[in-house]
Write an enzyme that holds these catalytic residues in place. Structure first.
Site, short mmCIF file in Angstrom:
data_model
loop_
_atom_site.label_atom_id
_atom_site.label_comp_id
_atom_site.label_asym_id
_atom_site.label_seq_id
_atom_site.Cartn_x
_atom_site.Cartn_y
_atom_site.Cartn_z
N ARG A 148 40.04 29.18 47.63
CA ARG A 148 40.69 29.71 48.84
C ARG A 148 39.68 29.69 49.98
NH1 ARG A 148 41.34 36.10 47.24
NH2 ARG A 148 39.15 36.56 46.85
N ASN A 186 43.36 36.36 55.40
CA ASN A 186 42.74 37.32 54.47
C ASN A 186 41.22 37.19 54.57
OD1 ASN A 186 43.33 39.09 51.94
ND2 ASN A 186 41.64 37.75 51.33
N GLU A 187 40.56 38.29 54.94
CA GLU A 187 39.09 38.32 54.92
C GLU A 187 38.46 37.05 55.52
OE1 GLU A 187 37.86 39.20 50.91
OE2 GLU A 187 38.22 41.32 51.19
N GLU A 336 42.66 47.24 50.99
CA GLU A 336 42.42 46.99 49.56
C GLU A 336 41.31 47.93 49.07
OE1 GLU A 336 41.38 42.93 48.88
OE2 GLU A 336 43.09 42.14 49.97
N TRP A 344 34.23 40.80 40.20
CA TRP A 344 33.23 39.90 40.80
C TRP A 344 31.82 40.50 40.83
CZ3 TRP A 344 31.78 43.21 44.52
CH2 TRP A 344 32.75 44.04 45.11
N GLU A 384 41.37 35.79 38.58
CA GLU A 384 41.07 37.24 38.64
C GLU A 384 41.75 38.02 37.52
OE1 GLU A 384 42.26 37.30 42.88
OE2 GLU A 384 40.21 37.95 43.26
N GLN A 385 41.80 37.42 36.33
CA GLN A 385 42.53 38.05 35.23
C GLN A 385 41.94 39.40 34.82
OE1 GLN A 385 41.79 34.58 32.87
NE2 GLN A 385 43.98 34.06 32.72
N TYR A 386 40.63 39.56 35.03
CA TYR A 386 39.98 40.79 34.55
C TYR A 386 39.96 41.90 35.61
CZ TYR A 386 38.05 38.84 30.22
OH TYR A 386 37.92 38.31 28.96
#
Ligand code: GLA
Length: 699
Positions: A148, A186-187, A336, A344, A384-386
């Protein structure tokens, strides 16, 4: 500000033919002046929200998720900010029906919606058909699809495609009663170093300086034969470069993100209700661009507040909340924050039980009108599964769901008391990106981190005053009794005059080290710090500066202690100058020289702290300044580690949020009885277990 994008060729032509001086684009001149001194008000009712990605789930699942959100007291979802491939599956073919259905389902459960434009994640068809939109990173590598932020913020083509998707979204949702606002992209962060960006940068410089003589003069390019004979010789600075060039590159990035954002804001404004706000989720002290410049056109600022590894550093969050509130000098959103953990960090520990509650209430105390969690549920695939989430892979609530539900219930109880309230400090810290960058470019002591130095001032000052704004140096200062400027390195004449007027008007100004050294082009002022105008008021100046590789002692009427990293030899030259601290035995140069001097000016005063003082001495010197300025504490005698924040309304409401950040039981006496909003009791004192939060309203 370019209201509409000028094609590059025309941009160059305009600057050659007309030679008009476009209004200073530099952030130092496009700061909060464009935002009137807003009478502090809330930006929205209080929401507890989540980031929700309906596009990642079968539609049959949506109702279950929204029911669980409603049961948790979630009142807002943010959707869409990465859904471009779902919104525009093929060029020019838009499918927004699914999002319409998701918004309607949320509305049925009284969950409001913030729609994100999806421009941080261009789809594969776009980067395949238009590879020119892909950025070139600083190391020369070309970005590829699949992550991204892989876009060029100077690409005409990309801007057109961003504008069109924003237009289609606004046409569809701009009047939807359940859509309360928009988040652009976003950011912001990634920057491209490609040739077209370089040409645009050169055009930006040409518009600002008009002639090469002016640019060469401002940057002293006779130095190392840098003299530029034509605009196309000017490089994008990679690594260590001319300080003037480095600063202008940052200013170019700032105005380019501002224009990138404006491209979408104008599209949305054209097809949406004025009631729908527009914001962007910044990243705290992120150094990539001037946030005052980029926030100027937003209705309010938001930031993404993550702890990452370890525990909540409440003073770090306090200063970052105050920084974000200062971008627009009004309340903000936490767009957020983490539901337990992130994915991360080096070690992605989960916040201790109760820390999310402290984080949320502290943010609200500092002016957050929403606290929203990232994310509702981890996609089954993707990077970002975790990451922490409220709902697990099985679709059922995770343990953190309960703590967030408690926060939501509490916020609902306090919402009416908090409505239209905001912090209203009597103390301000001045912060500008130009000065931060100028020091960062040439630290001269690798341990001199300008944000670390700011924190060394902010932390004791927040404890002493219990209420601090962080604002741009050009902000109106008349409502502050005390203004502290750590390392205000750039001191253009206009800024010096603004600060001098504040002192002459009875204000108490404290300048920190490295203040008043450079002009607006990051060139040395041909004078001693803090510059002619302020030195005259101070009755003294800085004879020389010293990067320290060892600590030295200082002593004086406020106490004794050590200095580290940086010291400046001060000289008192006029009557009325009070030497507050002197160096002890040091490097011979500083021995017995003034380290801190102060001088009364009418009802005001000006103080120069010429060294990075140790924590205790910083506090002692600031305590003297706070006392002299007349700033009053909200809760005198508060135990260290217990934080109080105050929000007030223009019609006299007061809400205090008291948080015990320590691991011990703490007692607090209240100056008058107040109503505890979370348990409804009348309180004259507080008995606070570790991590306890109390929300009090004035009667
Ligand atoms: C950032 C992004 C989110 C998500 C979180 C994870 O804040 O905005 O999309 O990646 O980080 O912590």
């Amino acid at each position: 500000m370019f209201k509409t994008r000028i094609p590059l060729a025309q941009l160059l032509l305009v600057s050659v033919l007309t030679g008009i001086a476009i209004a200073q684009a530099s952030p130092s001149n496009s700061s909060p002046k464009s935002t009137p001194n807003v009478q502090n008000v809330s930006v929205s009712p209080l929401f507890i929200g989540v980031a929700w990605y309906p596009e990642q789930w079968p539609e049959e699942r949506w109702e279950k998720d929204l029911a669980l959100m409603q049961a948790a007291g979630i009142t807002m979802v943010r959707v869409g900010e990465f859904a471009w491939s779902r919104m525009e599956p093929a060029e020019g073919k838009f499918d927004l029906d699914w999002l319409d259905r998701a918004i309607k389902m949320a509305a049925a459960r009284n969950i409001k919606v913030v729609v994100g434009t999806p421009t941080a994640a261009p789809p594969a068809w776009l980067t395949k058909k238009y590879p020119e939109v892909l950025p070139t990173w600083e190391d020369g590598r070309r970005a590829t699809h699949g992550n991204r932020g892989h876009y060029r913020f100077t690409s005409e083509r990309y801007l057109q495609l961003c504008r069109r998707v924003a237009e289609e979204m606004a046409k569809r949702f701009g009047h939807n009663p359940n859509v309360i606002g928009w988040q652009i992209d976003n950011e912001y962060g990634p920057v491209s170093y490609d040739d077209e960006t370089k040409v645009r940068f050169q055009a930006f410089l040409r518009q600002k300086y008009q002639t090469l003589d002016r640019l060469n003069g401002a940057w002293t390019t006779y130095y190392w034969s840098q003299t530029y004979d034509s605009w196309d010789e000017i490089p994008i600075p990679v690594g260590y470069h001319n300080p003037g060039l480095m600063l202008e590159w940052k200013r170019f990035i700032s105005v380019t993100f501002r224009d990138y954002q404006h491209n979408q804001i104008s599209a949305i404004r054209a097809s949406s209700d004025p009631r729908q706000f527009i914001t962007h989720n910044f990243m705290g002290f992120y150094p990539g661009f001037d946030h005052y410049t980029v926030a100027a056109e937003l209705d309010f600022a938001s930031w993404d507040s993550y702890v990452g590894q370890g525990q909540l550093d409440y003073m770090w969050n306090a200063q970052t909340h105050d920084l974000t509130r200062g971008f627009k000098r009004r309340n903000f959103w936490i767009m957020e924050t983490q539901p337990g953990s992130v994915n991360w960090a080096g070690i992605n520990n989960t916040l201790d039980r109760g820390e999310m509650r402290k984080l949320a209430w502290q943010a609200i105390g500092h002016g957050a009108d929403t606290v929203s969690y990232w994310q509702w549920r981890s996609a089954l695939g993707g990077q970002e599964q975790y990451h922490g989430s409220l709902v697990g892979a099985d679709g059922n609530p995770r343990p953190v769901y309960e703590e967030i539900s408690q926060i939501a219930r509490e916020v609902a109880k306090a919402a009416s008391a908090l409505k239209d309230t905001t912090p209203a400090p009597e103390t301000a810290v001045l912060f500008d990106y130009d000065s931060r960058w100028a020091v960062d470019f040439q630290k001269h002591n690798r341990n001199f981190d300008p944000i670390g130095y700011l924190s060394s001032i902010y932390r004791p000052l927040r404890e002493l005053t219990q209420d601090v704004d962080i604002v741009h140096p050009s902000a109106p200062l008349d409502k502050y009794k005390l203004v502290v400027a750590p390392a205000l390195n750039l001191m253009p004449r206009e800024r010096a005059e603004h600060l001098a007027a504040y002192v002459r008007g009875g204000g108490h100004l404290v300048l920190g080290v490295r203040s008043g050294m450079k002009d607006e082009n990051n060139a040395l002022l041909p004078s001693r710090q803090p510059g002619t105008i302020l030195s005259e008021l101070l009755g003294g100046d800085v004879v020389d500066f010293y990067a320290l590789d060892k600590d030295f002692s200082v002593t004086g009427k406020v106490g004794s202690g050590q200095v580290k990293n940086w010291a400046e030899m001060l000289e008192a030259k006029q009557p009325g100058v009070d030497v507050v601290l002197k160096f002890g035995t040091s490097n011979g140069w500083l021995d017995d020289k003034p380290a801190v001097i102060t001088r009364k000016v009418g009802k005001g005063s000006i103080t120069y702290i010429g060294a990075w003082l140790d924590e205790k001495l910083t506090r002692d010197v600031l305590a003297s300044e706070v006392s002299g300025s007349g700033v009053k504490q909200i809760l005198p005698g508060l135990p260290s580690g217990v934080e109080v924040s105050r929000r007030v309304s223009t019609d006299g409401k007061t809400v205090l949020i008291v948080i015990n950040h320590t691991r011990q039981q703490q007692q607090v006496t209240l100056p008058r009885p107040m109503r505890s909003l979370l348990d409804g009791q009348q309180k004259s004192s507080l008995d606070l277990p570790p991590s306890e939060v109390v929300v009090l309203a004035s009667e």
